[in-house]
Design a protein around this motif. Sequence first.
Motif, mmCIF file in Angstrom:
data_model
loop_
_atom_site.group_PDB
_atom_site.id
_atom_site.type_symbol
_atom_site.label_atom_id
_atom_site.label_comp_id
_atom_site.label_asym_id
_atom_site.label_seq_id
_atom_site.Cartn_x
_atom_site.Cartn_y
_atom_site.Cartn_z
ATOM 1 N N THR A 18 0.871 -1.518 0.093
ATOM 2 C CA THR A 18 -0.013 0.187 0.212
ATOM 3 C C THR A 18 0.928 1.561 0.171
ATOM 4 O OG1 THR A 18 -0.050 -0.388 2.772
ATOM 5 C CG2 THR A 18 -2.487 -1.304 0.841
ATOM 6 N N PHE A 19 0.124 2.788 -0.591
ATOM 7 C CA PHE A 19 1.528 3.707 -0.195
ATOM 8 C C PHE A 19 0.915 4.496 0.859
ATOM 9 C CE2 PHE A 19 1.187 1.150 -4.946
ATOM 10 C CZ PHE A 19 2.467 0.937 -4.449
ATOM 11 N N PRO A 20 1.288 5.115 2.180
ATOM 12 C CA PRO A 20 0.840 6.110 2.427
ATOM 13 C C PRO A 20 0.928 7.233 1.620
ATOM 14 C CG PRO A 20 3.210 5.009 3.242
ATOM 15 C CD PRO A 20 2.076 3.818 2.271
ATOM 16 N N THR A 21 2.289 7.779 0.948
ATOM 17 C CA THR A 21 2.364 8.298 0.418
ATOM 18 C C THR A 21 2.600 7.756 -1.674
ATOM 19 O OG1 THR A 21 4.402 8.704 0.288
ATOM 20 C CG2 THR A 21 3.593 9.947 2.179
ATOM 21 N N PRO A 22 2.225 9.067 -1.873
ATOM 22 C CA PRO A 22 2.728 8.432 -3.795
ATOM 23 C C PRO A 22 3.819 8.178 -4.036
ATOM 24 C CG PRO A 22 2.354 10.568 -3.545
ATOM 25 C CD PRO A 22 2.054 10.438 -2.281
ATOM 26 N N THR A 23 5.250 7.772 -2.596
ATOM 27 C CA THR A 23 6.747 7.407 -3.206
ATOM 28 C C THR A 23 7.448 6.709 -2.360
ATOM 29 O OG1 THR A 23 7.171 9.640 -2.171
ATOM 30 C CG2 THR A 23 6.751 9.158 -4.582
ATOM 31 N N THR A 24 6.161 6.431 -1.589
ATOM 32 C CA THR A 24 7.157 5.492 0.170
ATOM 33 C C THR A 24 5.103 3.887 0.196
ATOM 34 O OG1 THR A 24 5.146 6.652 1.259
ATOM 35 C CG2 THR A 24 7.240 7.594 1.113
ATOM 36 N N GLY A 25 6.119 3.151 0.525
ATOM 37 C CA GLY A 25 5.542 1.866 0.296
ATOM 38 C C GLY A 25 5.193 0.830 1.436
ATOM 39 N N ASP A 26 4.396 0.581 1.991
ATOM 40 C CA ASP A 26 4.511 -0.359 3.431
ATOM 41 C C ASP A 26 3.750 -1.596 2.651
ATOM 42 O OD1 ASP A 26 3.922 1.908 5.092
ATOM 43 O OD2 ASP A 26 1.891 1.593 5.849
ATOM 44 N N PHE A 27 5.325 -2.628 2.458
ATOM 45 C CA PHE A 27 5.034 -4.026 2.321
ATOM 46 C C PHE A 27 5.003 -5.444 3.524
ATOM 47 C CE2 PHE A 27 7.541 -0.988 -0.176
ATOM 48 C CZ PHE A 27 7.809 -1.690 -1.572
ATOM 49 N N VAL A 28 3.879 -6.192 3.568
ATOM 50 C CA VAL A 28 3.878 -6.700 3.980
ATOM 51 C C VAL A 28 3.988 -7.783 3.571
ATOM 52 C CG1 VAL A 28 1.927 -7.766 5.552
ATOM 53 C CG2 VAL A 28 2.403 -4.545 5.109
ATOM 54 N N LEU A 29 5.159 -8.517 3.828
ATOM 55 C CA LEU A 29 5.530 -9.806 3.087
ATOM 56 C C LEU A 29 4.914 -11.022 4.424
ATOM 57 C CD1 LEU A 29 7.073 -11.166 0.917
ATOM 58 C CD2 LEU A 29 8.818 -11.258 3.343
ATOM 59 N N THR A 30 3.496 -12.209 3.836
ATOM 60 C CA THR A 30 3.776 -13.300 4.563
ATOM 61 C C THR A 30 3.877 -14.336 3.909
ATOM 62 O OG1 THR A 30 1.747 -13.335 3.508
ATOM 63 C CG2 THR A 30 1.208 -11.919 5.314
ATOM 64 N N GLN A 31 3.580 -15.439 4.956
ATOM 65 C CA GLN A 31 3.909 -17.239 3.782
ATOM 66 C C GLN A 31 2.936 -17.816 4.620
ATOM 67 O OE1 GLN A 31 7.705 -19.297 5.229
ATOM 68 N NE2 GLN A 31 7.618 -19.651 3.155
ATOM 69 N N GLY A 32 2.202 -18.404 3.959
ATOM 70 C CA GLY A 32 1.541 -19.134 4.479
ATOM 71 C C GLY A 32 0.461 -18.632 5.097
ATOM 72 N N GLY A 33 -0.139 -17.319 4.937
ATOM 73 C CA GLY A 33 -1.324 -16.572 5.718
ATOM 74 C C GLY A 33 0.036 -16.233 7.229
ATOM 75 N N LYS A 34 0.961 -16.981 7.167
ATOM 76 C CA LYS A 34 2.099 -15.568 8.563
ATOM 77 C C LYS A 34 2.935 -14.492 7.818
ATOM 78 C CE LYS A 34 0.539 -19.563 11.207
ATOM 79 N NZ LYS A 34 1.461 -21.308 11.226
#
Length: 118
Positions: free
Chosen positions: A13-29
């Motif tokens: 997701t992008f809290p600002t146009p040039t920064t991102g929140d990256f959420v990494l999951t494996q098997g839903g965790k």
Amino acid sequence: MTDSNLSFDLAVTFPTPTTGDFVLTQGGKLVDGNISVEQPETVTYTLINSPGVVFTDPQVTGDLNNNISHTFSDDKTQLFITDSDHEVETICIKFVVINPANDAEVVSPDPQYSNIPR
């Protein structure tokens, strides 16, 4: 030696146009994405819950012996990182994605790959 395969899902997701929140999951965790490679390895990262977001070339540092290569799925929603696991080294890979709202390249924090050849 047989290639091993790991898979992760990545939501951006992008809290600002040039920064991102990256959420990494494996098997839903939730995971940090750090891995240790002990044999040739192909790691698949699939973008989920990120409409319009696509991968572009990742930023790779610490790969002094060029052990890392990458390819994409045709729609660029999957990134395949291949590590030949030939030398002992710690490699940092930052995902780079395109924000569909403004076409900005947005860079992630770096999961670390530790090469530990057998």
